[in-house]
Design a protein around this motif. Structure first.
Motif, PDB file in Angstrom:
ATOM      1  N   ILE A   8     -13.074 -12.085 -10.865  1.00  0.00           N
ATOM      2  CA  ILE A   8     -13.259 -12.094  -9.295  1.00  0.00           C
ATOM      3  C   ILE A   8     -11.654 -12.641  -8.881  1.00  0.00           C
ATOM      4  N   LYS A   9     -10.632 -13.245  -9.061  1.00  0.00           N
ATOM      5  CA  LYS A   9      -9.585 -13.599  -9.306  1.00  0.00           C
ATOM      6  C   LYS A   9      -9.125 -12.357  -9.815  1.00  0.00           C
ATOM      7  N   ASN A  10      -9.078 -11.538 -10.819  1.00  0.00           N
ATOM      8  CA  ASN A  10      -7.826 -10.625 -11.318  1.00  0.00           C
ATOM      9  C   ASN A  10      -8.541  -9.114 -10.402  1.00  0.00           C
ATOM     10  N   ILE A  11      -9.604  -9.008  -9.108  1.00  0.00           N
ATOM     11  CA  ILE A  11      -9.937  -8.315  -7.749  1.00  0.00           C
ATOM     12  C   ILE A  11      -9.241  -9.221  -7.249  1.00  0.00           C
ATOM     13  N   VAL A  12      -9.327  -9.647  -6.014  1.00  0.00           N
ATOM     14  CA  VAL A  12      -8.979 -10.957  -5.433  1.00  0.00           C
ATOM     15  C   VAL A  12      -7.383 -10.523  -4.683  1.00  0.00           C
ATOM     16  N   PHE A  13      -6.577 -10.871  -6.821  1.00  0.00           N
ATOM     17  CA  PHE A  13      -5.298 -10.776  -6.593  1.00  0.00           C
ATOM     18  C   PHE A  13      -4.826  -9.018  -6.208  1.00  0.00           C
ATOM     19  N   LYS A  14      -5.709  -8.614  -6.836  1.00  0.00           N
ATOM     20  CA  LYS A  14      -4.888  -6.530  -6.765  1.00  0.00           C
ATOM     21  C   LYS A  14      -6.138  -6.241  -5.376  1.00  0.00           C
ATOM     22  N   THR A  15      -7.008  -6.908  -5.327  1.00  0.00           N
ATOM     23  CA  THR A  15      -6.667  -5.770  -3.650  1.00  0.00           C
ATOM     24  C   THR A  15      -6.088  -6.763  -2.553  1.00  0.00           C
ATOM     25  N   LEU A  16      -5.704  -7.907  -2.737  1.00  0.00           N
ATOM     26  CA  LEU A  16      -4.188  -8.897  -1.808  1.00  0.00           C
ATOM     27  C   LEU A  16      -3.448  -7.702  -2.471  1.00  0.00           C
ATOM     28  N   GLU A  17      -2.681  -7.743  -3.364  1.00  0.00           N
ATOM     29  CA  GLU A  17      -1.079  -7.120  -3.432  1.00  0.00           C
ATOM     30  C   GLU A  17      -1.214  -5.656  -2.668  1.00  0.00           C
ATOM     31  N   GLU A  18      -2.076  -4.896  -3.246  1.00  0.00           N
ATOM     32  CA  GLU A  18      -2.776  -3.974  -2.332  1.00  0.00           C
ATOM     33  C   GLU A  18      -2.064  -3.488  -1.287  1.00  0.00           C
ATOM     34  N   TYR A  19      -3.086  -5.071  -0.207  1.00  0.00           N
ATOM     35  CA  TYR A  19      -2.707  -4.636   1.219  1.00  0.00           C
ATOM     36  C   TYR A  19      -1.621  -4.389   1.491  1.00  0.00           C
ATOM     37  N   ILE A  20      -1.199  -5.921   0.406  1.00  0.00           N
ATOM     38  CA  ILE A  20       0.491  -6.361   0.763  1.00  0.00           C
ATOM     39  C   ILE A  20       1.522  -5.294   1.179  1.00  0.00           C
ATOM     40  N   GLN A  21       1.132  -4.286  -0.055  1.00  0.00           N
ATOM     41  CA  GLN A  21       2.079  -2.541  -0.331  1.00  0.00           C
ATOM     42  C   GLN A  21       1.991  -1.997   1.166  1.00  0.00           C
TER      43      GLN A  21
END
Length: 99
Positions: A8-21
């Protein structure tokens, strides 16, 4: 199936990083203590809603679940699951393991 926090942590970080970009947001560092709500959050209310929608979709696709992060259970908690990344990860893991 026991949902692991690291997944879950990996999914949250990946989704957030993509959203930021995708939204040209300025944030130097993202870690477990990154605030998602409140005065020190880098997200405004619309950014938070959009991020949550994207995260729900990704988690539901990944785990074939019907997770709703803004349901009554989430909103009635004493500590908001949206306080920071760690509280969000913990809430998602708990919710998926309860399904």
């Amino acid at each position: 199936m026991e949902i692991k926090e690291i997944n879950i942590k990996n999914i949250v970080f990946k989704t957030l990083e993509e959203y930021i970009q995708e939204n040209d947001l300025n944030l130097d560092k993202v870690d477990e203590n990154t605030r998602l709500i409140g005065a020190s959050s880098f997200l405004d209310s619309m950014d938070l809603v959009n991020f949550i929608v994207e995260l729900e979709e990704r988690v539901n696709d990944e785990f074939s679940s019907d997770l709703e992060l803004t349901d009554e259970k989430a909103m009635s908690r004493r500590t908001s699951p949206f306080m920071n990344i760690q509280t969000l990860v913990s809430y998602i893991v708990e919710s998926l393991n309860d399904e």
